[in-house]
Scaffold this motif. Sequence first.
Motif, PDB file in Angstrom:
ATOM      1  N   ALA A   1       9.799  -6.613   3.295  1.00  0.00           N
ATOM      2  CA  ALA A   1       9.610  -8.057   3.398  1.00  0.00           C
ATOM      3  C   ALA A   1       8.506  -8.585   2.483  1.00  0.00           C
ATOM      4  N   CYS A   2       7.546  -7.744   2.144  1.00  0.00           N
ATOM      5  CA  CYS A   2       6.419  -8.191   1.313  1.00  0.00           C
ATOM      6  C   CYS A   2       6.855  -8.761  -0.028  1.00  0.00           C
TER       7      CYS A   2
ATOM      8  N   ALA B   1       8.527   0.307   7.067  1.00  0.00           N
ATOM      9  CA  ALA B   1       9.587   0.071   6.085  1.00  0.00           C
ATOM     10  C   ALA B   1      10.007  -1.394   6.065  1.00  0.00           C
ATOM     11  N   LEU B   2      10.175  -1.990   7.238  1.00  0.00           N
ATOM     12  CA  LEU B   2      10.553  -3.399   7.311  1.00  0.00           C
ATOM     13  C   LEU B   2       9.463  -4.289   6.719  1.00  0.00           C
ATOM     14  N   PHE B   3       8.204  -3.985   7.024  1.00  0.00           N
ATOM     15  CA  PHE B   3       7.087  -4.751   6.480  1.00  0.00           C
ATOM     16  C   PHE B   3       7.043  -4.641   4.958  1.00  0.00           C
ATOM     17  N   PHE B   4       7.145  -3.430   4.449  1.00  0.00           N
ATOM     18  CA  PHE B   4       7.093  -3.197   3.008  1.00  0.00           C
ATOM     19  C   PHE B   4       8.212  -3.945   2.295  1.00  0.00           C
TER      20      PHE B   4
ATOM     21  N   PHE C   1      10.510  -6.031  -8.606  1.00  0.00           N
ATOM     22  CA  PHE C   1      11.098  -7.345  -8.374  1.00  0.00           C
ATOM     23  C   PHE C   1      11.797  -7.377  -7.015  1.00  0.00           C
ATOM     24  N   GLY C   2      11.573  -8.408  -6.235  1.00  0.00           N
ATOM     25  CA  GLY C   2      12.191  -8.561  -4.911  1.00  0.00           C
ATOM     26  C   GLY C   2      13.381  -9.484  -4.983  1.00  0.00           C
TER      27      GLY C   2
END
Length: 66
Positions: A54-55, A49-52, A18-19
Amino acid sequence: MNRATLDAVASRRAEATFGPMRMVGEDGDYTIVDQIGAEVAIVHDKATALFFAACATDVPAMHTEL
């Protein structure tokens, strides 16, 4: 990308952690943590890490827009 593929991506996201998530750490190991601070992953590249992280919020937002 067709609708079936987009729906499959959204389904995988719905079943994942869950984000939103966030990145913590500096210079080397970057930890991805969820809303309660539980460790989800450790990544050695800051951009990844930032991309992951934000997904968790970007994918549902993109799916809604399409």
